[in-house]
Design a protein around this motif. Structure first.
Motif, PDB file in Angstrom:
ATOM      1  N   GLY C 381      12.419 -51.443 -30.497  1.00  0.00           N
ATOM      2  CA  GLY C 381      13.275 -52.614 -30.373  1.00  0.00           C
ATOM      3  C   GLY C 381      13.505 -53.191 -31.757  1.00  0.00           C
ATOM      4  N   GLY C 382      13.194 -54.449 -31.900  1.00  0.00           N
ATOM      5  CA  GLY C 382      13.368 -55.087 -33.202  1.00  0.00           C
ATOM      6  C   GLY C 382      12.099 -55.080 -34.043  1.00  0.00           C
ATOM      7  N   GLN C 383      11.127 -54.303 -33.633  1.00  0.00           N
ATOM      8  CA  GLN C 383       9.814 -54.383 -34.252  1.00  0.00           C
ATOM      9  C   GLN C 383       9.460 -53.078 -34.944  1.00  0.00           C
ATOM     10  N   THR C 384       8.879 -53.186 -36.123  1.00  0.00           N
ATOM     11  CA  THR C 384       8.359 -51.997 -36.781  1.00  0.00           C
ATOM     12  C   THR C 384       6.858 -51.949 -36.578  1.00  0.00           C
ATOM     13  N   LEU C 385       6.342 -50.817 -36.153  1.00  0.00           N
ATOM     14  CA  LEU C 385       4.905 -50.685 -35.920  1.00  0.00           C
ATOM     15  C   LEU C 385       4.371 -49.513 -36.727  1.00  0.00           C
ATOM     16  N   THR C 386       3.099 -49.585 -37.042  1.00  0.00           N
ATOM     17  CA  THR C 386       2.434 -48.449 -37.654  1.00  0.00           C
ATOM     18  C   THR C 386       1.452 -47.894 -36.640  1.00  0.00           C
ATOM     19  N   ALA C 387       1.492 -46.586 -36.452  1.00  0.00           N
ATOM     20  CA  ALA C 387       0.553 -45.972 -35.530  1.00  0.00           C
ATOM     21  C   ALA C 387      -0.173 -44.859 -36.254  1.00  0.00           C
ATOM     22  N   VAL C 388      -1.445 -44.708 -35.934  1.00  0.00           N
ATOM     23  CA  VAL C 388      -2.231 -43.641 -36.550  1.00  0.00           C
ATOM     24  C   VAL C 388      -2.699 -42.712 -35.439  1.00  0.00           C
ATOM     25  N   VAL C 389      -2.421 -41.435 -35.605  1.00  0.00           N
ATOM     26  CA  VAL C 389      -2.780 -40.466 -34.579  1.00  0.00           C
ATOM     27  C   VAL C 389      -3.678 -39.417 -35.212  1.00  0.00           C
ATOM     28  N   LEU C 390      -4.803 -39.155 -34.556  1.00  0.00           N
ATOM     29  CA  LEU C 390      -5.695 -38.101 -35.034  1.00  0.00           C
ATOM     30  C   LEU C 390      -4.996 -36.757 -34.904  1.00  0.00           C
ATOM     31  N   ASN C 391      -5.133 -35.920 -35.890  1.00  0.00           N
ATOM     32  CA  ASN C 391      -4.497 -34.608 -35.836  1.00  0.00           C
ATOM     33  C   ASN C 391      -5.389 -33.655 -35.057  1.00  0.00           C
ATOM     34  N   ALA C 392      -5.511 -33.921 -33.770  1.00  0.00           N
ATOM     35  CA  ALA C 392      -6.413 -33.124 -32.945  1.00  0.00           C
ATOM     36  C   ALA C 392      -5.671 -31.979 -32.262  1.00  0.00           C
ATOM     37  N   ALA C 393      -4.450 -31.721 -32.671  1.00  0.00           N
ATOM     38  CA  ALA C 393      -3.643 -30.620 -32.154  1.00  0.00           C
ATOM     39  C   ALA C 393      -3.413 -30.699 -30.658  1.00  0.00           C
ATOM     40  N   ARG C 394      -3.421 -31.938 -30.115  1.00  0.00           N
ATOM     41  CA  ARG C 394      -3.114 -32.082 -28.692  1.00  0.00           C
ATOM     42  C   ARG C 394      -1.628 -31.808 -28.474  1.00  0.00           C
ATOM     43  N   HIS C 395      -0.883 -32.062 -29.503  1.00  0.00           N
ATOM     44  CA  HIS C 395       0.557 -31.845 -29.367  1.00  0.00           C
ATOM     45  C   HIS C 395       1.116 -31.526 -30.736  1.00  0.00           C
TER      46      HIS C 395
END
Lengths: 308, 267, 418
Positions: C381-395
C-alpha cells in the motif's frame, strides 16, 4: 560516552563536594607557601619598583618624597638641562636591537627547524639536543667567548679585514656588530625550540595540495606552511625579543659605551649613579613591555609545552 | 638529494657551527699555553692545575653548588605543591597567580635583581635582617625558580589521565593518599625535569646573583664576570670548560628523562 | 507449502509471545537474592552540565545480585549515571541509595562500589600485583591477607604469571582482566563496568562477554554495566535499561526489550524495526484495530505483566508527555498510534496461501543478500517495510518487482507508547 569532566568551579572534586573553606584549607597547604613566597619576593618588589619610580632621588642615594614624574620626564628626554636625547635613544636602541635580534634569530631558526624536522628518526633527537646544549650552557661563558673569537688577532677578524668587511684597524668588537652577533648566538635556541615544535607538527599534505593547485614555492610557504607555524613563531619572537631588549650581560661584555641598553642603564642607576627613582622608572618601562609580551605569548591560545 | 635540501643542509651546518663556535673556542683556549691574548702558542694543561689550587675559584664553586642545591630543593617542593594546588583548588587570586607565574620567564634579569635588591635594603633598614649574602641569594633564586618548576609540573599534571586519580578514589584512597600514592609518582618525571631546570637556572644565573650577593658569597658566574672584566685569562677558560661539560652532562640527562616514555600520560 | 515467520535472532527461538511469557529465570539459576533491599535505588536524579541535562529525572531500582545494563547511544547519560553511583560525580538533584543507604554525603572512597573504567585506568607505575592490591592496601588489610586475596582473584580472572608486569606490558584483554580483578578483589556490593569491552576486538569481546556473565553468577555481586552495544547488553544482562537523552526509555529483561519495545527509540535502537503509523478504528480492551497505509491491522494488547513494571516508579517523578498506549484501557477511534514489527517476524510467501490473519499483497522493491538471510524492501500500500527471510531454501528467492503475499502475525505487532 565520556561526558564533560567534573567542573572544579562547582566545588566538586572526585566525589567530594568541597566547601569554600575546604578549598581554602587545601589551597593554603598546597599553594600557600609558594603564594606567600611570590607575593613577598616577586609581587611586592615589583610594586615597590613602580612606587619608587614616582619618588625623588635622595641626597645620598635612597629615595625621598615628594611624588613626582621627573624620572619619566627624564626618560622621555626632558631632563633638568633641557632636551637630551640620550635616554630616548637608549630606549629606542634597546627596542631596535631586541627586534633585530628577534628578526635575525627567526631567519636563522627557520632553516634549522626545518632541517631538524626532516632528519630521520633518531637523528632528529640528536639534532634537537645539539640545539638544546648551548641553551643550557652558561650565557656568560658563551658571551665572553665572542671576545676571543672577535679579538683583533683572531682568524675571524683577519678574515673580515682581508675581505674588506671592516676597515683595517677597525676592531670587530666592542660594537653594535659584536653585540648583535652575541645576541643572535645566545638567543637562537630560544627561537629554534618553539619553532621546531610547530614545524614538527606541520601537515605536509596541505603544502602538497597547494603545490598541486599550482602555487609557486613562495605561495606554498605563505598560505600552506606559515599559518601552521605561526604559534611557534610568535612564541619564539616573544621569547627572544623580551630578554634581548632587557639584556645586561651581552651589551656589557661585547658593546662599549655607545651600545648601552636598558639593562645597562638600570644597573648603572642602582650601582654607580645611585639614582633609584630613575632606575625604577626605566625598570617600570621594561615591566610594561614584558606585560605586553606576556599577553601576546599567553594569547597564542595553543598550549604548547613551554620550551624552557 | 636535490639542490634545495643541499642548501638547507649547508645552512644548518653553518648555524650549528655558529652555535658551537663560542663553546669550542673556550674549551680549546683552556689548553692554550699563551698567558695573554688570542694567539695559539702550544698545548698545556697547566691552567687546570692552577685552577685546582685556586682557593677563590674553589670557594666560588662551593658557593655555587650550595646556592644551587638549597634553592633547587626549596623551589622544587614549593613549585610542585603550587602546581598541584593551582590545578585542583580554588582560592581568591588564583587567576592572578597563574599569570604571575609567567612574569619571571619574561622579565629582564636586571629588573628582578634591582627589585629584590631594593626590597632587601628596605627590610634591612627597618629590621636589620637580610644582610646580603648566600641567604639573600637563595631567596632570590627560589623566586625565579618556583615559576619554572610550577610551569613544568603543571604541564605534566595537565597531561595526566584524570581517570587514574578517579580509580584511586574509587578503590578507597582518600584525597591525600590519592595524591601521595598515585598523583605524585605519576608526575615525578615532571618534578625531576623541573628540578633539573631550576638547578641549571641557578648555576647559570649571573645578574640576579651579582646584585644580591654579599662579601664572601661570590659564585662561579660572578667570578667569571669579574675576571673577564679584567681581561680573559686561560684559567677562566679552564673553569668555563668544567661548567660547559657539566651543562652538557645535565642536558643529556634531561633529554633521557624526557624521552623515557611518560607513564600515565595521555599523549 | 507454508512459510512460517522465522526468528532471525540467534538469541531466541519460537514465537514472540512465548518468549515474553517465559517466567523470570535468573533468580532460580543460583544467583542469590539478598533480601528485598534494592542494590541501587535512584529517584529523580538530575545532572546538568551547563545548559545540557545529562540526566533528566532518572529513577531506577536495581536488585541485589542482578546483571544490569545501561544501554544507549553516546551522550545519553549512561556514563554520568554510573559516575554518580561511583561517587565520582554528584547529582544536582535527586537521591541515590546504595544497599538502602543514602550516599549523598558519602565520598567516592567510602562507597561500597568499585568501578572497571573504560580505559581500565590501571596505575602505570605499579605492577599488576600492586594494582590489584591497591584497594586492599588503602583499606589497611593485613599484608598476608592481601597477598592471598590478590592471588585468588588473579586466578579467578585467569591472569597468573603476569603479577610482576607493568600495565604497559599487557595486552588489551589482559589489561581488562586486571582491571576487573582490581575492582572485584575489594568485594564491593556493586561492581560498575563502564564499557568494559569497548576497546577489545570482536572475538575477544565475545569471549569476555561470556566470562563476565559467568563471573557475575559465581560472585553474586550486583553488576551495573554501561554499553552502547546492544548485542552485548542482550547477551549478558538480566535486565536492561535503555537510555536516551538523559532519560530512561524502558527497563526490562532482554527478551521483553527486544520483543515488546515500548517506545520508538527502543524499537529502533535495539535491532531494526518497521514502524507503521495508523489511526485507531476500534478498541475492545483486548485488541486494538487500526487503519494504516497498508490497510487495517489488529494488534493484540500485551498480556498482563508477570512482574510489576519498573519503568517509572510509583512516585511518577517523570510522567510521559503522551498517553501510554499499551496501558490505556481503551483508545478512542481516530487516535494516532504507531505499531512496530521486527523484520524477521514478517512472513513472505508466493501467491496462494495466507498463513496468518493479516495478509496483504506486497511488491518486492529491492533486496540485500547477506549469506544466512536476505533482506527485502517491500511496498505494501502506502507503506515501505523491511523483511528479513532466512535463506533456508524453503522457496526460490524472490525477485525485485515480484508481487508476494506478506503476512504480519498479530502477535508480532507491538503498539508503541509514543
Amino acid at each position: 560516552m565520556t561526558e564533560t569532566p567534573p567542573n572544579p568551579a562547582r566545588g566538586f572534586l572526585f566525589g567530594q563536594r568541597l566547601s569554600r573553606t575546604g578549598h581554602w584549607v587545601r589551597s593554603a597547604f598546597f599553594s600557600g607557601p609558594a603564594v606567600l613566597w611570590l607575593t613577598f619576593l616577586l609581587l611586592v618588589p615589583l610594586l615597590l619598583i613602580v612606587g619608587i619610580s614616582f619618588m625623588t632621588r635622595g641626597e645620598y642615594g635612597g629615595v625621598e618624597f615628594p611624588l613626582t614624574l621627573d624620572s619619566y620626564k627624564r626618560l622621555a628626554g626632558f631632563g633638568e638641562l633641557g632636551f637630551d636625547n640620550l635616554y630616548p635613544l637608549i630606549l629606542l636602541r634597546s627596542l631596535a636591537l631586541g627586534a633585530g635580534t628577534a628578526a635575525l634569530c627567526l631567519l636563522a631558526a627557520l632553516p634549522l627547524a626545518f632541517f631538524i624536522a626532516r632528519l630521520p628518526g633518531w637523528w632528529r633527537h640528536v639534532g634537537l639536543t645539539l640545539v638544546v646544549v648551548p641553551f643550557w650552557t652558561n650565557l656568560l661563558i658563551r658571551t665572553y667567548a665572542w671576545q676571543i673569537l672577535l679579538a683583533p688577532e683572531s682568524g675571524l677578524a683577519r678574515l673580515a679585514h682581508s675581505l674588506g668587511f671592516v676597515a683595517a684597524g677597525e676592531p670587530l668588537y666592542p660594537g653594535v656588530f659584536a653585540v648583535m652577533l652575541g645576541m643572535v648566538c645566545d638567543f637562537l635556541p630560544f627561537m629554534t625550540l618553539p619553532l621546531y615544535a610547530s614545524v614538527e607538527k606541520i601537515d605536509w599534505t596541505l603544502a602538497e595540495a597547494a603545490a598541486d593547485l599550482g602555487a609557486d614555492r613562495c605561495s606554498v610557504f605563505r598560505h600552506a606552511l606559515l599559518p601552521q607555524i605561526t604559534p611557534g613563531l610568535v612564541a619564539g619572537l616573544v621569547l627572544v625579543f623580551l630578554p634581548a631588549t632587557g639584556q645586561f650581560v651581552i651589551p656589557d661584555l661585547l658593546g662599549g659605551a655607545k651600545t648601552a641598553m636598558l639593562g645597562n642603564v638600570i644597573q648603572q642607576q642602582f650601582a654607580s649613579s645611585r639614582d633609584w627613582p630613575f632606575g625604577a622608572a626605566i625598570s617600570t618601562a621594561a615591566l610594561l613591555l614584558v606585560t605586553a609580551g606576556m599577553w601576546i605569548y599567553l594569547r597564542r591560545g595553543s598550549k604548547e609545552e613551554s620550551p624552557l | 638529494m636535490n639542490r634545495r635540501s643541499w642548501t638547507l643542509n649547508l645552512a644548518a651546518a653553518v648555524l650549528y657551527a655558529f652555535l658551537y663556535a663560542p663553546i669550542v673556542v673556550v674549551i680549546v683556549y683552556s689548553f692554550n699555553s699563551a698567558r695573554f691574548g688570542g694567539a695559539w702558542t702550544g698545548f698545556t694543561t697547566e691552567w687546570y692545575r692552577t685552577l685546582l689550587s685556586n682557593s677563590t675559584a674553589l670557594a666560588a664553586a662551593k658557593n655555587t653548588l650550595l646556592l644551587g642545591v638549597f634553592s633547587t630543593v626549596i623551589s622544587t617542593v614549593l613549585g610542585t605543591l603550587l602546581a598541584f594546588g593551582l590545578s585542583r583548588y580554588q582560592f581568591p587570586g588564583r587567576g592572578l597567580f597563574a599569570r604571575l607565574l609567567f612574569v619571571p620567564v619574561f622579565i629582564p634579569d636586571v629588573v628582578l635583581a634591582v627589585a629584590l635588591l631594593l626590597t632587601y635594603s628596605l627590610v634591612r633598614s627597618w629590621t636589620g635582617f637580610l644582610e646580603l649574602g648566600l641567604g639573600t641569594m637563595i631567596l632570590a633564586h627560589v623566586t625565579f625558580q618556583i615559576p619554572f618548576v610550577a610551569i613544568v609540573v603543571r604541564s605534566r599534571l595537565a597531561g595526566l589521565d584524570s581517570s587514574l586519580e578517579e580509580a584511586a578514589r574509587d578503590l578507597g584512597a582518600s584525597e591525600w593518599r590519592t595524591f601521595r600514592h598515585v598523583t605524585l609518582p605519576l608526575i615525578l618525571p615532571g618534578v625531576l625535569a623541573g628540578a633539573m631546570l631550576a638547578f641549571t637556572l641557578s648555576l647559570d644565573d649571573f645578574v640576579v646573583s651579582f646584585f644580591t650577593s654579599g662579601p664572601g658569597s661570590t659564585t662561579l658566574p660572578i667570578l667569571i664576570y669579574s675576571s673577564v672584566k679584567r681581561g680573559i685569562t686561560p684559567d677562566i677558560n679552564a673553569l668555563s670548560t668544567f661548567i660547559i661539560l657539566a651543562s652538557i652532562g645535565g642536558t643529556v640527562l634531561v633529554a633521557l628523562l624526557q624521552h623515557l616514555r611518560a607513564p600515565g600520560s595521555r599523549r | 507449502m507454508v512459510a512460517q515467520p522465522k526468528s532471525a535472532s540467534f538469541l531466541f527461538s519460537g514465537s514472540a509471545i512465548f518468549v515474553t511469557r517465559k517466567p523470570v529465570q535468573h533468580d532460580s539459576q543460583g544467583s542469590p537474592s539478598r533480601g528485598s533491599v534494592p542494590a541501587i535505588e535512584a529517584s529523580g536524579l538530575v545532572r546538568r552540565f551547563g545548559h545540557v541535562e545529562a540526566l533528566a529525572h532518572v529513577s531506577l531500582s536495581i536488585r541485589q545480585g542482578e546483571f544490569f545494563s545501561l544501554l544507549g547511544p553516546s551522550g545519553c547519560g549512561k556514563t554520568t549515571l554510573l559516575r554518580l553511583i561511583a561517587g565520582l560525580d554528584l547529582p544536582d538533584a535527586g537521591t541515590l541509595r546504595i544497599g538502602g543507604v543514602d550516599v549523598a554525603e558519602i565520598p567516592a572512597h567510602l562507597r561500597p562500589v568499585n568501578t572497571v573504567f573504560q580505559s581500565y585506568a590501571l596505575f602505570p607505575h605499579l605492577t599488576v600485583r600492586e594494582n590489584v592490591a591497591f584497594g586492599l592496601r588503602m583499606k589497611k588489610v593485613p599484608p598476608a591477607q592481601i597477598a592471598e586475596r590478590v592471588a585468588r582473584v588473579l586466578a579467578l580472572v585467569q591472569v597468573t604469571g603476569l603479577e610482576d608486569r607493568r600495565p604497559a606490558q599487557l595486552s588489551g584483554g589482559q589489561k581488562q582482566r586486571v582491571a576487573l580483578a582490581r575492582a572485584v578483589v575489594n568485594e564491593p556490593q556493586v561492581l560498575l563496568l563502564d564499557e568494559p569491552l569497548g576497546a577489545l576486538d570482536l572475538k575477544l569481546r565475545k569471549q569476555l562477554q561470556v566470562e563476565l556473565h559467568q563471573l557475575q553468577r559465581r560472585l553474586g555481586i550486583t553488576f551495573i554495566h554501561v554499553t552502547h552495544d546492544q548485542d552485548e547488553a542482550l547477551v549478558m544482562s538480566d535486565r536492561i535499561a535503555v537510555m536516551n537523552d538523559g532519560r530512561i526509555e524502558q527497563v526490562d529483561r532482554a527478551e521483553v526489550i527486544y520483543e515488546r519495545p515500548r517506545t520508538r527509540f527502543t524499537a529502533q535502537f535495539i535491532g531494526s524495526c518497521n514502524l507503521i503509523q495508523g489511526r485507531v478504528t476500534a478498541d475492545d480492551g483486548q485488541t486494538v484495530s487500526i487503519e494504516s497505509p497498508m490497510g487495517p491491522l489488529r494488534i493484540p494488547r500485551p498480556p498482563a505483566d508477570p512482574e510489576p513494571r519498573n519503568l517509572m516508579p510509583q512516585g511518577g517523578a517523570e510522567p510521559l508527555a503522551k498517553p501510554r498506549c499499551q496501558e490505556t484501557r481503551r483508545l478512542s477511534p481516530g487516535f494516532a498510534v504507531a505499531a512496530a514489527i521486527r523484520p524477521e517476524k514478517i512472513g513472505l510467501t508466493r501467491a496462494g496461501e495466507c498463513p496468518s490473519e493479516s495478509c496483504v499483497n506486497a511488491r518486492i522493491e529491492g533486496l540485500v543478500y547477506s549469506g544466512a538471510e536476505t533482506q527485502y524492501r517491500l511496498r505494501v500500500g502506502g507503506q515501505t517495510l523491511t523483511a528479513v527471510v532466512l535463506n533456508a531454501a524453503r522457496h526460490e528467492p524472490f525477485h525485485p518487482g515480484e508481487t508476494v503475499i506478506c503476512s504480519l502475525p498479530e502477535t508480532a505487532l507491538v503498539l508503541l507508547d509514543d
